[in-house]
Design a protein around this motif. Structure first.
Motif, PDB file in Angstrom:
ATOM      1  N   TYR A   1       2.478   5.103  -0.096  1.00  0.00           N
ATOM      2  CA  TYR A   1       2.278   6.346   0.652  1.00  0.00           C
ATOM      3  C   TYR A   1       1.694   7.397  -0.281  1.00  0.00           C
ATOM      4  O   TYR A   1       2.335   7.720  -1.296  1.00  0.00           O
ATOM      5  CB  TYR A   1       3.621   6.910   1.140  1.00  0.00           C
ATOM      6  CG  TYR A   1       4.293   6.102   2.207  1.00  0.00           C
ATOM      7  CD1 TYR A   1       3.640   5.788   3.401  1.00  0.00           C
ATOM      8  CD2 TYR A   1       5.613   5.682   2.044  1.00  0.00           C
ATOM      9  CE1 TYR A   1       4.290   5.052   4.391  1.00  0.00           C
ATOM     10  CE2 TYR A   1       6.263   4.946   3.029  1.00  0.00           C
ATOM     11  CZ  TYR A   1       5.584   4.640   4.196  1.00  0.00           C
ATOM     12  OH  TYR A   1       6.221   3.925   5.168  1.00  0.00           O
TER      13      TYR A   1
ATOM     14  N   ASP B   1      -1.267   3.779   2.191  1.00  0.00           N
ATOM     15  CA  ASP B   1      -0.755   3.770   3.560  1.00  0.00           C
ATOM     16  C   ASP B   1      -0.717   5.233   3.997  1.00  0.00           C
ATOM     17  O   ASP B   1       0.214   5.955   3.642  1.00  0.00           O
ATOM     18  CB  ASP B   1       0.661   3.170   3.455  1.00  0.00           C
ATOM     19  CG  ASP B   1       1.341   3.008   4.785  1.00  0.00           C
ATOM     20  OD1 ASP B   1       0.737   3.326   5.819  1.00  0.00           O
ATOM     21  OD2 ASP B   1       2.509   2.548   4.780  1.00  0.00           O
TER      22      ASP B   1
ATOM     23  N   HIS C   1       4.355   7.479  -9.202  1.00  0.00           N
ATOM     24  CA  HIS C   1       5.225   7.552 -10.373  1.00  0.00           C
ATOM     25  C   HIS C   1       5.351   6.173 -11.028  1.00  0.00           C
ATOM     26  O   HIS C   1       4.723   5.205 -10.592  1.00  0.00           O
ATOM     27  CB  HIS C   1       6.592   8.140  -9.994  1.00  0.00           C
ATOM     28  CG  HIS C   1       7.292   7.413  -8.867  1.00  0.00           C
ATOM     29  ND1 HIS C   1       7.733   6.109  -8.990  1.00  0.00           N
ATOM     30  CD2 HIS C   1       7.620   7.812  -7.620  1.00  0.00           C
ATOM     31  CE1 HIS C   1       8.314   5.744  -7.859  1.00  0.00           C
ATOM     32  NE2 HIS C   1       8.255   6.757  -7.005  1.00  0.00           N
TER      33      HIS C   1
ATOM     34  N   LYS D   1       9.806   9.825  -4.892  1.00  0.00           N
ATOM     35  CA  LYS D   1       8.866  10.909  -4.648  1.00  0.00           C
ATOM     36  C   LYS D   1       9.582  12.089  -4.015  1.00  0.00           C
ATOM     37  O   LYS D   1       9.344  13.231  -4.367  1.00  0.00           O
ATOM     38  CB  LYS D   1       7.755  10.428  -3.702  1.00  0.00           C
ATOM     39  CG  LYS D   1       6.633   9.735  -4.440  1.00  0.00           C
ATOM     40  CD  LYS D   1       5.480   9.407  -3.525  1.00  0.00           C
ATOM     41  CE  LYS D   1       5.809   8.254  -2.627  1.00  0.00           C
ATOM     42  NZ  LYS D   1       4.723   7.306  -2.418  1.00  0.00           N
TER      43      LYS D   1
ATOM     44  N   LEU E   1      13.024   0.171 -10.767  1.00  0.00           N
ATOM     45  CA  LEU E   1      13.215   0.881 -12.029  1.00  0.00           C
ATOM     46  C   LEU E   1      14.119   2.054 -11.682  1.00  0.00           C
ATOM     47  O   LEU E   1      13.861   2.803 -10.745  1.00  0.00           O
ATOM     48  CB  LEU E   1      11.895   1.431 -12.543  1.00  0.00           C
ATOM     49  CG  LEU E   1      10.971   0.502 -13.303  1.00  0.00           C
ATOM     50  CD1 LEU E   1       9.756   1.296 -13.774  1.00  0.00           C
ATOM     51  CD2 LEU E   1      11.674  -0.115 -14.496  1.00  0.00           C
TER      52      LEU E   1
ATOM     53  N   ILE F   1       0.899  -1.168   0.000  1.00  0.00           N
ATOM     54  CA  ILE F   1       0.000   0.000   0.000  1.00  0.00           C
ATOM     55  C   ILE F   1       0.931   1.210   0.000  1.00  0.00           C
ATOM     56  O   ILE F   1       1.793   1.353   0.855  1.00  0.00           O
ATOM     57  CB  ILE F   1      -0.990  -0.027   1.186  1.00  0.00           C
ATOM     58  CG1 ILE F   1      -0.308  -0.301   2.520  1.00  0.00           C
ATOM     59  CG2 ILE F   1      -2.075  -1.069   0.927  1.00  0.00           C
ATOM     60  CD1 ILE F   1      -1.213  -0.077   3.722  1.00  0.00           C
TER      61      ILE F   1
ATOM     62  N   THR G   1       5.203  -2.126  -9.957  1.00  0.00           N
ATOM     63  CA  THR G   1       4.687  -3.202  -9.095  1.00  0.00           C
ATOM     64  C   THR G   1       3.225  -3.512  -9.429  1.00  0.00           C
ATOM     65  O   THR G   1       2.818  -4.679  -9.496  1.00  0.00           O
ATOM     66  CB  THR G   1       4.726  -2.774  -7.603  1.00  0.00           C
ATOM     67  OG1 THR G   1       5.971  -2.155  -7.339  1.00  0.00           O
ATOM     68  CG2 THR G   1       4.524  -3.961  -6.694  1.00  0.00           C
TER      69      THR G   1
ATOM     70  N   GLY H   1       8.633  -4.038  -3.411  1.00  0.00           N
ATOM     71  CA  GLY H   1       9.951  -3.625  -3.871  1.00  0.00           C
ATOM     72  C   GLY H   1      11.009  -4.148  -2.908  1.00  0.00           C
ATOM     73  O   GLY H   1      10.715  -4.419  -1.738  1.00  0.00           O
TER      74      GLY H   1
ATOM     75  N   GLU I   1      13.304  -2.844  -1.202  1.00  0.00           N
ATOM     76  CA  GLU I   1      13.631  -2.105   0.015  1.00  0.00           C
ATOM     77  C   GLU I   1      12.672  -2.407   1.168  1.00  0.00           C
ATOM     78  O   GLU I   1      12.986  -2.121   2.319  1.00  0.00           O
ATOM     79  CB  GLU I   1      13.687  -0.596  -0.288  1.00  0.00           C
ATOM     80  CG  GLU I   1      12.347   0.142  -0.338  1.00  0.00           C
ATOM     81  CD  GLU I   1      11.437  -0.227  -1.503  1.00  0.00           C
ATOM     82  OE1 GLU I   1      11.851  -1.014  -2.379  1.00  0.00           O
ATOM     83  OE2 GLU I   1      10.292   0.254  -1.525  1.00  0.00           O
TER      84      GLU I   1
ATOM     85  N   GLY J   1       7.488   3.936 -10.886  1.00  0.00           N
ATOM     86  CA  GLY J   1       7.911   2.855  -9.985  1.00  0.00           C
ATOM     87  C   GLY J   1       6.714   2.178  -9.334  1.00  0.00           C
ATOM     88  O   GLY J   1       6.650   0.948  -9.245  1.00  0.00           O
TER      89      GLY J   1
END
Ligand code: ME8
Length: 509
Positions: free
Chosen positions: A13, A50, A19, A300, A291, A11, A25, A259, A261, A21
């Motif tokens: 932010y 989120d 964008h 962002k 990406l 979810i 997903t 992702g 991270e 990216g």
């Protein structure tokens, strides 16, 4: 009963508009969902936002609006983007939804009552933009290992989740379920960098943040964002009511797509939370690569990107979908640039796919007024093509099961390439010159169109609009996966007029 498949995206932010990216997903999740549906699965595809936390409160303040007003606008924008990208999600969860808020509070209470959450005081290194706490050893050159920015030391009263006690249980779970975290490199990274050095208890509340879900029995605290965020995957299904229909039907999730991270949150904190709640664990977490734009992650907070709608408007939705699905290898990073998108579109969609469909339908109109039959005048050159086409569905199934979406597309485009070569080998324009060869010519055209039909059906999950356009030009009713198990289900049809699928994109110097 159909087999079920529950797939989620993170979810996101809603601190700024999404964008490419985020599209990445979400498009992969969409392709996987559509493919499973075509294979007869009962799919539940969830995405959402989120919405709590310091960063969003700060953004709202800068804009002179309430946090809720701020996120409402971004969510409207996000839903419009998902519609333009033809994202077939079943449910969009927002962490400000009342049902989610109540469920998170009930979960927090349950964990506290079970002694899994306790009150303490937190001193830690905090990265504000990433909303992440780090230990000294995790910092890189004293800075946040994710974004490279300064971290600051924070001390406050806080509630803690006993994450440290789950270290061995998590390792055991990974051992017993070798495919729980994919790709494997990501799993090894988590084991070596996070589990082996030892897990610390996790801070799950803040007093310094106001924009969040209050701790039900201590409202000066708001529930710290990861516990709130991760719970979305079950609150949407009706948890904590374990008899809720959706929960019984779809939980445990089959795939959390995230992702790289945030893989650690999904593969460490989330399963530990679920263990503490006695809830079954999800089956798989896939941490995909990023990406990369101009050598760095699209971000962002860096603002180094365009609104994805600009790409859709310039190149078409399916060129964008195709590019992100095709360009990035399984689990690795891939670079995004308009130049690369144009090159891919021209090479694969214009030259390979578009020309094949266009020239074949044009030939069928020219030679047979669009009337398709198959007199079955075969030649040895047909065998290779037909065998490749008949083997294709199983190959694509296998690649999709392994989440190698780019390779699934490669398989389909290899067959399309083969089909183009088949035209060069059979030279229909030569056959057309000889009356006696007309039955053979009809068979050749039939074979090409049948190859196109099967590829178009397989492409539906990736490029739904293009797939439908092709099947409409073929004027066929045979559009399901059941019709592509063997070669030859294209009916005797009258083709519609050819229409250009993709315009070549000219690049101005
Ligand atoms: O992390 N390449 O939200 P977020 C590929 N709210 N994928 C990218 C990407 C890029 N350059 N940039 C973003 C959060 N993504 C939390 C998640 S889940 C319980 C809470 C995608 O808005 C990718 O999926 O920062 C990444 O994990 C996600 O967006 C991060 O979105």
């Amino acid at each position: 009963m159909n087999k079920k498949f529950y797939i989620t995206t993170p979810i996101y932010y809603p601190s700024a508009n999404f964008h490419i990216g985020h599209c990445y997903t979400t498009i992969i999740a969409d392709a996987l969902s559509r493919y499973k549906r075509l294979n007869g699965y009962d799919v539940f595809f969830q995405t959402g936002t989120d919405e709590h936390g310091a960063k969003i409160a700060q953004k709202a303040e800068e804009n002179g609006v309430t946090p809720k007003e701020y996120v409402d606008e971004i969510i409207e924008n996000a839903k419009d983007l998902w519609e333009k990208l033809e994202i077939s999600y079943d449910y969009f969860i927002r962490t400000t939804d009342e049902s989610h808020v109540k469920a998170v509070q009930a979960m927090f209470q349950k964990l506290y009552d079970k002694g899994e959450i306790y009150k303490g005081s937190y001193k830690g290194l905090y990265c504000v933009p990433c909303e992440s706490f780090w230990t000294q050893t995790q910092l890189v050159d004293g800075k946040c290992p994710d974004c490279g920015r300064e971290v600051k030391e924070v001390t406050e009263d806080a509630y803690f989740f006993k994450l440290s006690k789950y270290q061995d249980k998590l390792l055991e779970y990974y051992e017993a379920n070798p495919d729980f975290i994919l790709p494997l490199s990501r799993k090894n990274e988590l084991i070596n960098n996070f589990l082996k050095p030892g897990l610390e208890d996790l801070c799950v509340s803040r007093t310094s943040v106001k924009w969040g879900i209050p701790v039900p029995f201590d409202p000066d605290h708001v529930i710290y964002v990861w516990l709130d965020a991760l719970s979305n995957y079950i609150t949407s299904l009706g948890y904590p009511d374990e008899n809720a229909e959706l929960y019984k039907k779809y939980w445990p999730a089959d795939l959390h797509l995230v992702g790289k991270e945030i893989t650690r949150f999904h593969a460490i904190i989330w399963p530990a939370m679920l263990m503490a709640l006695d809830v079954p664990l999800p089956k798989q977490v896939f941490g995909h690569g990023w990406l990369i734009i101009d050598g760095g992650k699209i971000s962002k907070s860096l603002g180094n990107y365009k609104d994805p709608r600009e790409y859709i408007d310039s190149y078409g939705v399916d060129a964008v979908r195709y590019f992100v699905l095709r360009e990035v290898p399984f689990g690795a990073d891939g670079s995004f640039s308009e130049e690369a998108l144009i090159t891919r579109t021209n090479a694969d969609l214009v030259n390979n796919l578009g020309n094949l469909v266009n020239r074949t339908i044009s030939m069928a109109h020219k030679y047979f007024e669009g009337q398709i039959t198959n007199p079955r005048v075969s030649a040895s050159v047909d065998t290779d093509l037909i065998q490749s086409v008949e083997a294709l569905k199983a190959k694509v199934d296998a690649k999709m099961d392994e989440l190698k979406v780019n390779e699934a597309l490669e398989e389909i485009f290899d067959v399309l390439r083969k089909c183009n070569k088949y035209i060069d080998d059979t030279t229909p324009w030569t056959l057309a010159k000889d009356e006696n060869e007309l039955p053979r010519l009809k068979t050749v055209i039939y074979n090409i169109l049948e190859t196109i039909r099967i590829c178009a059906i397989l492409l539906e999950a990736f490029m739904p609009t293009t797939s439908e356009k092709i099947l409409n030009q073929l004027n066929t009713q045979a559009r399901t996966f059941a019709t592509i198990e063997k070669f030859g289900n294209l009916e005797e049809v009258t083709l519609n007029k050819p229409e250009i699928l993709f315009q070549r994109i000219e690049v101005s110097e």
